[in-house]
Design a protein around this motif. Structure first.
Motif, short mmCIF file in Angstrom:
data_model
loop_
_atom_site.label_atom_id
_atom_site.label_comp_id
_atom_site.label_asym_id
_atom_site.label_seq_id
_atom_site.Cartn_x
_atom_site.Cartn_y
_atom_site.Cartn_z
N UNK A 65 0.82 -1.21 0.00
CA UNK A 65 0.00 0.00 0.00
C UNK A 65 0.85 1.26 0.00
N UNK A 66 1.95 1.24 0.77
CA UNK A 66 2.75 2.46 0.95
C UNK A 66 3.99 2.51 0.08
N UNK A 67 4.28 1.45 -0.67
CA UNK A 67 5.42 1.49 -1.57
C UNK A 67 5.05 2.30 -2.81
N UNK A 68 5.76 3.40 -3.03
CA UNK A 68 5.48 4.30 -4.14
C UNK A 68 6.78 4.54 -4.91
N UNK A 69 7.02 3.77 -5.96
CA UNK A 69 8.28 3.92 -6.72
C UNK A 69 8.52 5.36 -7.12
N UNK A 70 9.72 5.82 -6.85
CA UNK A 70 10.09 7.20 -7.14
C UNK A 70 9.81 8.17 -6.02
N UNK A 71 8.99 7.76 -5.03
CA UNK A 71 8.66 8.64 -3.90
C UNK A 71 9.10 8.03 -2.56
#
Length: 634
Positions: A181-187
């Motif tokens: 849910x919280x893995x945001x590639x680039x962020x």
């Protein structure tokens, strides 16, 4: 000097070319992690900061000590959001992390939460029913129950129902879902991970953090390995060979990738780096290759003491005595003579080269990592004025410094001995699981006790003796190897040149000095080390023995403040070893020290108007160490 002025100077010097410099106003609250490009750069052009060792209430010992925060709260906190702590206080990082790994213990993961909730299956066990009754009574009775459960876990005498895999499977799958849910590639990168919590015969710490490169498609269906299982026939489940086999089987089954990070050898009573397999039989090449494959990094800094070096092993290192815990193992059993010889990273780096001569492989070829090992769900590594402690009972309050953290055979260990550490810097091509994990695997990492010091370190035979900060990355990758790399045998008449650039934490203290730490094996198979001061702030000069005078101390003990009017904002240069011998194995790593700054105990003393004992340190010199560069003659 103002922070804005400092950043302008750093940009003018070229050091902002090494990292994405943070130009936020010092007084502004930390925003959510900023977006960055997800496409990989040509070479790593930014350092990403994170914690590879975080526990929440889903770890049995954390829950028994009062933790209530779950993995989702921990990830939100790491991202820079405000959460409510386990003791009801508002908690927020001064600066968000770029990535985090939640590493709850696989043994009993989620089981204590079920027990505390009065799970009907568990309550049928008389011991568990008794513990729950004691906990509900609270006070001294509740604390007695907590101690009994933690001791039962350490001695593997917990009721079998608590080890039922269904509790762990449920907690594991929920953890995986949260990290997705919280893995945001680039962020922001949220690693799927766990801690394999192995102890030796009496309580010798052999723990490993297991970090997956992959997402839910490869991790959700496979529960973590526990020490109540064994994947090696005829061997106890606590032997790390059992973990290594599990890691190999998992990769074969899923096609994924995984690594492990050992920690707290200082509490292993000599077991972590001893010159034998963990069952006592001699090391073999296959064993050394397995260890080197699965364990690329070692945790150098964390709350339970520093693992870099020990002053008894490095008597000529004036900075080795930094947050040292060297009295007992994990269960409080005192150390025996010789135990510390095989517990510390630097000595293991030395011994590994010696073992390589006989095994053909270096089993202790470890890069550097740092984490908190917090059991609060609040990974505040290195924020001395925002330290949330090890357990919920250690969260900020007036008297925490003098609480008994744990009882050891030699006496009580008090809370003030905890270190507000650490954090890992990773040179990666993007803020993604794949890029950061790949950098860990190749050891292009460094460990910090807390400050976000930027460090570049390269070695090679074609590197220039004079280097500009703006050019160091392009030159280093094109003509040398970075931290974590291996130098080829030296050409005739050539010695490697090491180039480095260190920039102060934009929100932190100036730098005192940059040192090269060298270790080598002589022709008789004896290991040695040397600490070389190569760059420093101010107009100090080395004495005949190579010792550098103190940088000074600007800390005000009445206000817990300091001034950056000593030291340097950056240290850039090169080093060529005058004693280099192309026939001898060696390693080199960088250690950077800050000027003296307030320790968390001083911040507590001023905040709560508490006078602490004279033995309590109030000031310290924070530092960072890079992964080594190794030289092999063949």
């Amino acid at each position: 000097m103002s922070r804005s002025t400092l950043l302008l100077l750093l940009a003018g010097s070229g050091l902002c070319a090494l990292v994405a410099c943070d130009h936020r106003d010092a007084q502004a609250p930390a925003p959510a992690p900023a977006a960055t490009a997800t496409a990989d750069a040509r070479y790593p052009d930014r350092v990403y900061w994170g914690d590879e060792h975080v526990h929440t209430a889903w770890s049995a010992d954390a829950a028994m000590a009062g933790a209530t925060l779950d993995p989702e709260a921990a990830v939100r906190f790491a991202r820079g959001e405000q959460v409510t702590s386990n003791t009801g206080q508002p908690a927020k990082l001064h600066r968000a992390y770029d990535w985090v790994a939640i590493t709850d213990h696989s043994d009993g993961m989620g089981a204590i939460n079920e027990m505390q909730a009065g799970n009907t299956d568990m309550m049928a066990d008389p011991q568990i029913k008794r513990w729950v009754g004691m906990m509900n009574a609270g006070g001294a009775t509740g604390k007695a129950a907590q101690r009994e459960v933690v001791n039962a876990q350490a001695t593997k005498s917990l009721p079998k129902i608590l080890m039922d895999p269904r509790w762990m499977v449920s907690a594991w799958q929920k953890t995986v879902d949260i990290m997705e849910k919280y893995n945001q590639p680039g962020k922001f990168t949220a690693f799927i991970a766990y801690e394999w919590t192995s102890n030796g015969e009496k309580g010798e710490n052999l723990h490993r953090n297991v970090i997956f490169r992959d997402g839910a498609d490869k991790t959700r269906a496979t529960p973590p390995l526990t020490t109540f299982q064994s994947t090696v026939p005829g061997r106890a489940g606590t032997d790390p060979e059992s973990l290594w086999k599990w890691l190999g089987d998992w990769e074969t089954k899923t096609g994924g990738q995984v690594l492990a990070i050992p920690h707290n050898g200082n509490m292993s009573n000599g077991w972590m780096f001893r010159a034998a397999r963990y069952d006592g039989t001699p090391m073999t090449r296959e064993w050394a290759e397995a260890r080197a494959r699965w364990e690329p990094l070692y945790e150098v800094y964390q709350i339970k003491g520093t693992g870099e070096a020990n002053p008894k092993l490095s008597p000529n290192d004036e900075f080795a005595d930094f947050n040292i815990w060297d009295t007992a193992d994990l269960n409080g059993n005192p150390k025996q003579p010789g135990d510390i010889d095989t517990e510390y990273w630097r000595q293991a780096l030395r011994d590994g080269m010696k073992h390589q001569a006989t095994l053909g492989t270096n089993p202790f070829k470890y890069g550097a990592a740092g984490g908190t090992d917090t059991h609060t769900g609040l990974p505040s590594g290195g924020e001395e004025n925002n330290f949330w402690g090890k357990f919920a009972v250690n969260e900020p309050k007036a008297g925490r410094w003098n609480q008994v953290f744990r009882k050891e055979v030699t006496g009580p260990r008090l809370d003030w001995t905890m270190a507000a550490a650490g954090i890992t810097g990773v040179w990666a091509t993007s803020n993604t699981r794949a890029a950061i994990w790949d950098a860990m695997k190749r050891k292009e990492t460094y460990a910090s006790s807390g400050p976000r010091i930027t460090i570049r370190f390269f070695g090679g035979y074609g590197l220039p003796a004079k280097v500009r900060a703006a050019d160091i990355a392009a030159t280093g990758y094109a003509r040398g190897v970075p931290m974590g790399g291996d130098l080829k045998p030296a050409p005739a008449g050539k010695a490697p040149v090491f180039v480095f650039a260190a920039m102060k934490d934009p929100d932190g203290a100036n730098l005192d000095r940059l040192q090269i730490v060298k270790g080598w094996v002589d022709g008789q198979g004896v290991t040695h080390e040397k600490i070389i001061n190569v760059k420093w702030g101010g107009n100090r000069k080395l004495d005949a023995a190579g010792k550098l005078p103190s940088v000074g101390n600007t800390v005000d003990l009445n206000t817990a403040t300091y001034t950056n009017n000593i030291g340097a904002t950056e240290l850039v240069g090169s080093f060529t070893d005058p004693d280099f011998d192309p026939k001898l194995r060696a390693f080199y790593y960088v250690r950077v020290l800050e000027i003296p700054t307030p320790r968390w105990t001083l911040y507590d003393s001023v905040k709560y108007k508490v006078k602490m004992d004279a033995a309590v340190p109030m000031v310290q010199q924070e530092r960072a160490v890079t992964s080594p560069i190794w030289y092999n003659p063949a």
